[in-house]
Design a protein around this motif. Structure first.
Motif, mmCIF file in Angstrom:
data_model
loop_
_atom_site.group_PDB
_atom_site.id
_atom_site.type_symbol
_atom_site.label_atom_id
_atom_site.label_comp_id
_atom_site.label_asym_id
_atom_site.label_seq_id
_atom_site.Cartn_x
_atom_site.Cartn_y
_atom_site.Cartn_z
ATOM 1 N N LEU A 2 0.845 -1.195 0.000
ATOM 2 C CA LEU A 2 0.000 0.000 0.000
ATOM 3 C C LEU A 2 0.877 1.241 0.000
ATOM 4 O O LEU A 2 1.663 1.456 0.926
ATOM 5 N N TYR A 3 0.748 2.047 -1.040
ATOM 6 C CA TYR A 3 1.403 3.357 -1.075
ATOM 7 C C TYR A 3 0.388 4.361 -0.536
ATOM 8 O O TYR A 3 -0.665 4.576 -1.139
ATOM 9 N N LEU A 4 0.719 4.950 0.603
ATOM 10 C CA LEU A 4 -0.211 5.806 1.344
ATOM 11 C C LEU A 4 0.349 7.231 1.359
ATOM 12 O O LEU A 4 1.394 7.487 1.968
ATOM 13 N N LEU A 5 -0.335 8.153 0.690
ATOM 14 C CA LEU A 5 0.205 9.487 0.451
ATOM 15 C C LEU A 5 -0.460 10.548 1.326
ATOM 16 O O LEU A 5 -1.671 10.533 1.535
ATOM 17 N N HIS A 6 0.349 11.475 1.801
ATOM 18 C CA HIS A 6 -0.126 12.548 2.687
ATOM 19 C C HIS A 6 -0.620 13.753 1.892
ATOM 20 O O HIS A 6 -0.546 13.795 0.662
ATOM 21 N N GLY A 7 -1.095 14.758 2.608
ATOM 22 C CA GLY A 7 -1.609 15.971 1.984
ATOM 23 C C GLY A 7 -0.602 17.102 1.964
ATOM 24 O O GLY A 7 0.500 17.003 2.517
ATOM 25 N N ILE A 98 -2.606 2.213 -4.297
ATOM 26 C CA ILE A 98 -2.144 3.574 -4.043
ATOM 27 C C ILE A 98 -3.354 4.416 -3.647
ATOM 28 O O ILE A 98 -4.392 4.398 -4.304
ATOM 29 N N VAL A 99 -3.228 5.116 -2.533
ATOM 30 C CA VAL A 99 -4.309 5.968 -2.026
ATOM 31 C C VAL A 99 -3.685 7.129 -1.271
ATOM 32 O O VAL A 99 -2.605 6.993 -0.678
ATOM 33 N N GLY A 100 -4.343 8.276 -1.309
ATOM 34 C CA GLY A 100 -3.822 9.431 -0.586
ATOM 35 C C GLY A 100 -4.925 10.395 -0.247
ATOM 36 O O GLY A 100 -6.058 10.266 -0.715
ATOM 37 N N LEU A 101 -4.588 11.377 0.574
ATOM 38 C CA LEU A 101 -5.570 12.377 0.991
ATOM 39 C C LEU A 101 -5.203 13.749 0.425
ATOM 40 O O LEU A 101 -4.034 14.099 0.306
ATOM 41 N N SER A 102 -6.205 14.501 0.039
ATOM 42 C CA SER A 102 -6.059 15.866 -0.448
ATOM 43 C C SER A 102 -5.056 15.932 -1.597
ATOM 44 O O SER A 102 -5.296 15.365 -2.657
ATOM 45 N N GLY A 104 -2.364 14.296 -1.778
ATOM 46 C CA GLY A 104 -2.032 12.889 -1.987
ATOM 47 C C GLY A 104 -3.120 12.154 -2.737
ATOM 48 O O GLY A 104 -2.857 11.181 -3.456
ATOM 49 N N GLY A 105 -4.363 12.605 -2.592
ATOM 50 C CA GLY A 105 -5.460 12.024 -3.362
ATOM 51 C C GLY A 105 -5.344 12.379 -4.834
ATOM 52 O O GLY A 105 -5.574 11.543 -5.713
ATOM 53 N N LEU A 106 -4.998 13.639 -5.106
ATOM 54 C CA LEU A 106 -4.726 14.064 -6.476
ATOM 55 C C LEU A 106 -3.618 13.197 -7.076
ATOM 56 O O LEU A 106 -3.729 12.710 -8.209
ATOM 57 N N GLU A 107 -2.559 12.986 -6.295
ATOM 58 C CA GLU A 107 -1.417 12.206 -6.776
ATOM 59 C C GLU A 107 -1.773 10.735 -6.968
ATOM 60 O O GLU A 107 -1.404 10.122 -7.974
ATOM 61 N N SER A 108 -2.482 10.167 -6.001
ATOM 62 C CA SER A 108 -2.798 8.735 -6.092
ATOM 63 C C SER A 108 -3.758 8.448 -7.238
ATOM 64 O O SER A 108 -3.589 7.462 -7.973
ATOM 65 N N GLY A 124 -8.774 7.706 -3.522
ATOM 66 C CA GLY A 124 -8.530 9.111 -3.202
ATOM 67 C C GLY A 124 -9.441 9.539 -2.066
ATOM 68 O O GLY A 124 -10.634 9.230 -2.073
ATOM 69 N N LEU A 125 -8.880 10.252 -1.091
ATOM 70 C CA LEU A 125 -9.634 10.731 0.068
ATOM 71 C C LEU A 125 -9.616 12.253 0.063
ATOM 72 O O LEU A 125 -8.543 12.865 0.116
ATOM 73 N N SER A 126 -10.771 12.873 -0.018
ATOM 74 C CA SER A 126 -10.862 14.339 -0.050
ATOM 75 C C SER A 126 -9.863 14.902 -1.055
ATOM 76 O O SER A 126 -9.140 15.862 -0.779
ATOM 77 N N SER A 127 -9.824 14.299 -2.213
ATOM 78 C CA SER A 127 -8.805 14.628 -3.208
ATOM 79 C C SER A 127 -8.998 16.019 -3.812
ATOM 80 O O SER A 127 -10.120 16.511 -3.945
#
Length: 208
Positions: A2-7, A98-102, A104-108, A124-127
C-alpha cells in the motif's frame, strides 16, 4: 503493498503521527479484518519549491501539474524500485494499491489511473480532484484499467466535495466502476482515519 500518500503542507510522518495509520492497520490485521500488507509513506512532493510556495502554489495550475508529474516519476522510477529491491514484496499489480488524501489524493488518482498496469487498487480521500488532468485519462476504459477497486471518498462538509462528485461523474461516464463514499465531516483527520478504517479491509481481497 500500500502506497499511502499525505496531503499538502504535511510530510511522510503525517499518516503515522496524526493519522495513526500504523495503529489502524495493525488493529485491522490482528483482528483478521485486513490482509497483512506493507505500507509505504513517502514524502509526497515532486518539487520542494511547490511546498515552499505555500498554498499560493495552488493558484497556478501549471505548478500543481509540474509537482504531480515530478512526483509520479519519483514513485515509478525511484520509490517503487527501491522498495521492491530492499523488501520481500510482490511485484504484481494485483498486490499494489495507491491511495492518498487531499494533495495525496490528487497524486494517487493521477498516478494510479495513468498506470493501471502497475496498480490494481486506487483510491482518493478528499482529493484535490479539480486538478486531475482528465486529458491524460482519455484512453482509460474498464477493460484497459482492469481495476480490482476504485474508491473515492470525501466529507460532506468538505469544500472539495463538489470537485470529487464531478470527477466521479467523469469516471462513470467512461463506464468505470467506482465506489463513491461520502461521510459526515470536513477536510480533517477524523474523516481520513475513518476512510482508512473502511478502505484498508477491501485491499487485496478480490481474486479473479
Amino acid at each position: 503493498m500500500l502506497y499511502l500518500l499525505h496531503g499538502f503542507s504535511d510530510d511522510s510522518y503525517g499518516w503515522t503521527a496524526v493519522g495513526k495509520a500504523n495503529f489502524i492497520l495493525d488493529a485491522l490485521i490482528s483482528e483478521g479484518k485486513a490482509k497483512p500488507m506493507v505500507a509505504v509513506m513517502p514524502l509526497g512532493y515532486g518539487d520542494l519549491s511547490f511546498l515552499r510556495g505555500g498554498f499560493a502554489s495552488w493558484a497556478t495550475p501549471q505548478a500543481v501539474a509540474h509537482n504531480v508529474d515530478l512526483f509520479e516519476q519519483a514513485v515509478l522510477n525511484e520509490i517503487m524500485p527501491r522498495v521492491e529491491s530492499e523488501y520481500h514484496v510482490s511485484k504484481k499489480r494485483e498486490d499494489r494499491a495507491i491511495v492518498g488524501l487531499s494533495m495525496g489524493g490528487l497524486e494517487s488518482l493521477t498516478i494510479g489511473l495513468r498506470h493501471t498496469d502497475k496498480f490494481a487498487y486506487v483510491g482518493g480521500l478528499s482529493s484535490s480532484a479539480a486538478n486531475i488532468d482528465r486529458a491524460s485519462l482519455a484512453n482509460l476504459t474498464p477493460k484497459s484499467a482492469d481495476l480490482r477497486m476504485l474508491w473515492i471518498a470525501c466529507g460532506t462538509e468538505d469544500r472539495l466535495i463538489a470537485p470529487n462528485r464531478d470527477f466521479i461523474s467523469f469516471l462513470k461516464s467512461k463506464q468505470l466502476p467506482v465506489t463513491a463514499v461520502e461521510t459526515p465531516g470536513s477536510h480533517n483527520w477524523t474523516v481520513w482515519r475513518d476512510n482508512l478504517i473502511h478502505f484498508a479491509p477491501l485491499l487485496f481481497q478480490t481474486a479473479r
